[in-house]
Design an enzyme around this catalytic site. Structure first.
Site, PDB file in Angstrom:
ATOM      1  N   LYS A  19      45.460  26.462  -1.774  1.00 18.73           N
ATOM      2  CA  LYS A  19      44.151  26.831  -2.335  1.00 18.73           C
ATOM      3  C   LYS A  19      44.271  27.981  -3.340  1.00 18.73           C
ATOM      4  O   LYS A  19      43.757  27.892  -4.439  1.00 18.73           O
ATOM      5  CB  LYS A  19      43.169  27.260  -1.227  1.00 18.73           C
ATOM      6  CG  LYS A  19      42.833  26.176  -0.242  1.00 18.73           C
ATOM      7  CD  LYS A  19      41.766  26.651   0.737  1.00 18.73           C
ATOM      8  CE  LYS A  19      42.238  27.813   1.602  1.00 18.73           C
ATOM      9  NZ  LYS A  19      43.259  27.454   2.589  1.00 18.73           N
ATOM     10  N   ARG A  94      33.435  28.856   5.249  1.00 18.75           N
ATOM     11  CA  ARG A  94      34.430  28.353   6.194  1.00 18.75           C
ATOM     12  C   ARG A  94      33.786  27.928   7.513  1.00 18.75           C
ATOM     13  O   ARG A  94      34.480  27.444   8.400  1.00 18.75           O
ATOM     14  CB  ARG A  94      35.409  29.487   6.499  1.00 18.75           C
ATOM     15  CG  ARG A  94      36.869  29.234   6.153  1.00 18.75           C
ATOM     16  CD  ARG A  94      37.607  30.510   6.513  1.00 18.75           C
ATOM     17  NE  ARG A  94      39.023  30.438   6.403  1.00 18.75           N
ATOM     18  CZ  ARG A  94      39.722  30.786   5.322  1.00 18.75           C
ATOM     19  NH1 ARG A  94      39.105  31.146   4.233  1.00 18.75           N
ATOM     20  NH2 ARG A  94      41.029  30.751   5.358  1.00 18.75           N
ATOM     21  N   ARG A 131      56.495  31.662   2.281  1.00 13.43           N
ATOM     22  CA  ARG A 131      55.731  32.779   1.713  1.00 13.43           C
ATOM     23  C   ARG A 131      55.948  34.041   2.546  1.00 13.43           C
ATOM     24  O   ARG A 131      56.061  35.137   2.002  1.00 13.43           O
ATOM     25  CB  ARG A 131      54.243  32.424   1.657  1.00 13.43           C
ATOM     26  CG  ARG A 131      53.410  33.572   1.109  1.00 13.43           C
ATOM     27  CD  ARG A 131      51.980  33.173   0.849  1.00 13.43           C
ATOM     28  NE  ARG A 131      51.217  33.052   2.072  1.00 13.43           N
ATOM     29  CZ  ARG A 131      49.949  32.647   2.122  1.00 13.43           C
ATOM     30  NH1 ARG A 131      49.342  32.260   1.016  1.00 13.43           N
ATOM     31  NH2 ARG A 131      49.309  32.587   3.264  1.00 13.43           N
ATOM     32  N   ARG A 137      53.221  38.547   4.688  1.00 10.37           N
ATOM     33  CA  ARG A 137      51.840  38.621   5.172  1.00 10.37           C
ATOM     34  C   ARG A 137      51.819  38.589   6.693  1.00 10.37           C
ATOM     35  O   ARG A 137      52.482  37.749   7.309  1.00 10.37           O
ATOM     36  CB  ARG A 137      51.037  37.429   4.618  1.00 10.37           C
ATOM     37  CG  ARG A 137      49.885  37.866   3.762  1.00 10.37           C
ATOM     38  CD  ARG A 137      49.243  36.699   3.095  1.00 10.37           C
ATOM     39  NE  ARG A 137      48.370  35.957   4.002  1.00 10.37           N
ATOM     40  CZ  ARG A 137      47.531  35.022   3.592  1.00 10.37           C
ATOM     41  NH1 ARG A 137      47.459  34.708   2.324  1.00 10.37           N
ATOM     42  NH2 ARG A 137      46.769  34.398   4.465  1.00 10.37           N
ATOM     43  N   ARG A 148      45.706  29.431  13.037  1.00  9.82           N
ATOM     44  CA  ARG A 148      44.788  29.295  11.893  1.00  9.82           C
ATOM     45  C   ARG A 148      44.477  27.827  11.636  1.00  9.82           C
ATOM     46  O   ARG A 148      43.359  27.470  11.262  1.00  9.82           O
ATOM     47  CB  ARG A 148      45.406  29.948  10.642  1.00  9.82           C
ATOM     48  CG  ARG A 148      45.277  31.469  10.658  1.00  9.82           C
ATOM     49  CD  ARG A 148      46.320  32.158   9.796  1.00  9.82           C
ATOM     50  NE  ARG A 148      46.314  31.774   8.416  1.00  9.82           N
ATOM     51  CZ  ARG A 148      47.369  31.880   7.597  1.00  9.82           C
ATOM     52  NH1 ARG A 148      48.522  32.366   8.057  1.00  9.82           N
ATOM     53  NH2 ARG A 148      47.284  31.513   6.343  1.00  9.82           N
TER      54      ARG A 148
END
Ligand code: B4P
Length: 199
Positions: A19, A94, A131, A137, A148
């Site tokens: 996204k 969301r 990532r 992160r 998630r």
């Protein structure tokens, strides 16, 4: 190709579907700001603001920030001058409650198009683990990523049906190179927005 002069867009999809990557490209194409609630929260955590302190643990655990707080932040962001002629929302709404809050913010006029970026669960876990190695992160550990995904299935996936019934959903396969996915989105959006302009 001439695109419509205003565009109120949303990109939605499971964590890791791409996204954020595609949001930047779409926003550039339509000349609108990309507004990512995830980015807003992360910037506040990094800056040590009051909001950042409120949401840090929630985000690290892969839970959703409460609707009331998220809605307030988006209402504030959408009231800024650069969003008057359109915007690309990334990661908001969301939940069904957030959809209703956004409807109220838009004063009854709906979004023009919703891009649904679809991607296989295992593929997206791999992307996010890559990532994690690059960016570190805190919510990109395998356990939190899987959580998630569960939160997405329970709370966000029901929005797909809702936007489909509104006739504004553009489903796009998120697997392939960034350019391949961007091309699919561009043609899906042109068809959707062109159809709307012609109505
Ligand atoms: P987000 O920032 O929205 O996190 P995300 O769903 O993981 O998406 P992200 O943009 O990071 O990843 P993407 O799919 O682009 O939200 C983070 C947290 O904030 C949430 O868990 C929640 O706690 C909170 N939050 C945010 N919005 C909220 C809301 N509305 N309500 C409540 N809470 C909210 O990309 C993943 C990776 O894939 C990228 O690193 C990219 O390099 C890679 N990639 C992209 N395209 C690729 C391709 N074609 N091939 C290979 N790799 C690709």
């Amino acid at each position: 190709m001439t695109e419509p002069t205003t565009a109120r867009l949303l990109i939605i999809g499971p964590p890791g579907a791409g996204k954020g990557t595609q949001a930047g490209l779409i926003a550039e194409r339509y000349g609108v700001p990309a507004i990512s609630t995830g980015d807003i929260f992360r910037a506040n955590i990094k800056g040590g603001t009051e909001l950042g302190k409120q949401v840090q643990t929630i985000i690290e655990q892969g839970e959703l920030v409460p609707d009331e707080l998220t809605n307030e932040i988006v209402a504030d962001r959408l009231s800024q001058a650069d969003a008057a002629a359109g915007f690309l929302l990334d990661g908001y709404p969301r939940t069904v409650d957030q959809v209703h809050a956004l409807d109220a913010m838009l004063g009854g006029s709906s979004l023009d198009a919703v891009v649904l970026l679809e991607a296989d669960a295992d593929e997206v876990v791999n992307r996010l683990l890559k990532r994690a190695a690059l960016e570190g992160r805190a919510d990109d550990t395998e356990e939190v990523i899987r959580h998630r995904q569960d939160v997405y299935s329970a709370q966000t996936a029901p929005l797909i049906d809702l936007f489909s019934k509104r006739g504004i959903l553009v489903s796009v396969d998120g697997l392939g190179t960034v350019d391949e996915v961007a091309d699919r989105i561009a043609s899906g959006l042109s068809a959707q927005l062109g159809a709307k302009v012609g109505q």
